[in-house]
Motif scaffolding. Structure first.
Motif, PDB file in Angstrom:
ATOM      1  N   MET A 184       0.851  -1.175   0.000  1.00 28.06           N
ATOM      2  CA  MET A 184       0.000   0.000   0.000  1.00 28.06           C
ATOM      3  C   MET A 184       0.896   1.237   0.000  1.00 28.06           C
ATOM      4  O   MET A 184       1.869   1.299   0.728  1.00 28.06           O
ATOM      5  N   LYS A 185       0.526   2.198  -0.811  1.00 24.08           N
ATOM      6  CA  LYS A 185       1.326   3.415  -0.917  1.00 24.08           C
ATOM      7  C   LYS A 185       0.490   4.604  -0.483  1.00 24.08           C
ATOM      8  O   LYS A 185       0.074   5.407  -1.305  1.00 24.08           O
ATOM      9  N   PHE A 186       0.242   4.692   0.824  1.00 27.43           N
ATOM     10  CA  PHE A 186      -0.512   5.810   1.378  1.00 27.43           C
ATOM     11  C   PHE A 186       0.133   6.207   2.691  1.00 27.43           C
ATOM     12  O   PHE A 186       0.394   5.352   3.542  1.00 27.43           O
ATOM     13  N   ARG A 187       0.419   7.495   2.842  1.00 32.21           N
ATOM     14  CA  ARG A 187       0.989   8.009   4.082  1.00 32.21           C
ATOM     15  C   ARG A 187       0.123   9.170   4.539  1.00 32.21           C
ATOM     16  O   ARG A 187      -0.011  10.174   3.829  1.00 32.21           O
ATOM     17  N   ILE A 189      -8.753   1.687   0.060  1.00 35.35           N
ATOM     18  CA  ILE A 189      -7.405   1.673  -0.506  1.00 35.35           C
ATOM     19  C   ILE A 189      -7.055   0.220  -0.802  1.00 35.35           C
ATOM     20  O   ILE A 189      -7.146  -0.632   0.087  1.00 35.35           O
ATOM     21  N   ASP A 190      -6.689  -0.060  -2.032  1.00 38.03           N
ATOM     22  CA  ASP A 190      -6.367  -1.425  -2.469  1.00 38.03           C
ATOM     23  C   ASP A 190      -7.504  -2.396  -2.164  1.00 38.03           C
ATOM     24  O   ASP A 190      -7.280  -3.537  -1.757  1.00 38.03           O
ATOM     25  N   ALA A 198      -0.988   3.077   9.399  1.00 40.21           N
ATOM     26  CA  ALA A 198       0.057   4.055   9.082  1.00 40.21           C
ATOM     27  C   ALA A 198      -0.200   5.333   9.868  1.00 40.21           C
ATOM     28  O   ALA A 198      -1.341   5.628  10.224  1.00 40.21           O
TER      29      ALA A 198
END
Length: 96
Positions: free
Chosen positions: A1-4, A77-78, A42
């Motif tokens: 997952m690419k979420f910050r 997300i995803d 996150a």
């Protein structure tokens, strides 16, 4: 997952509650309330204080927390339903 998450926001996954009561009664989906317990996925970097210094958050990825009932924004997300909320909406961290 690419979420910050940014600043004092956290991304968390709701932890599903049992579908039965202690007495063995099965609770249907229509009668269930959304759980107020979740696992941090996150965290943001933190807020800046008056001097510009970044103050890190008290929670970290992997913590199990209790949060306010109506807090957060639901996001997908995803293909997974998650919540984004401010750290102030978290009431506390559950001990392991």
């Amino acid at each position: 997952m690419k979420f910050r998450p940014l600043h004092d926001r956290v991304l968390l996954r709701r932890v599903e509650q049992d579908e039965k009561t202690k007495g063995g009664i099965i609770i249907p989906d229509t009668a269930k309330e959304k759980p107020m317990e979740g696992e941090i996925v996150a965290v943001g970097s933190g807020l800046r204080d008056e001097t510009g210094k970044v103050v890190p958050l008290d929670v970290k990825a992997g913590d199990r927390v209790l949060f306010s009932k109506w807090s957060g924004t639901e996001v997908t997300i995803d293909g997974e339903d998650l919540l984004v909320m401010k750290e102030a909406d978290i009431m506390g961290v559950l001990a392991a």
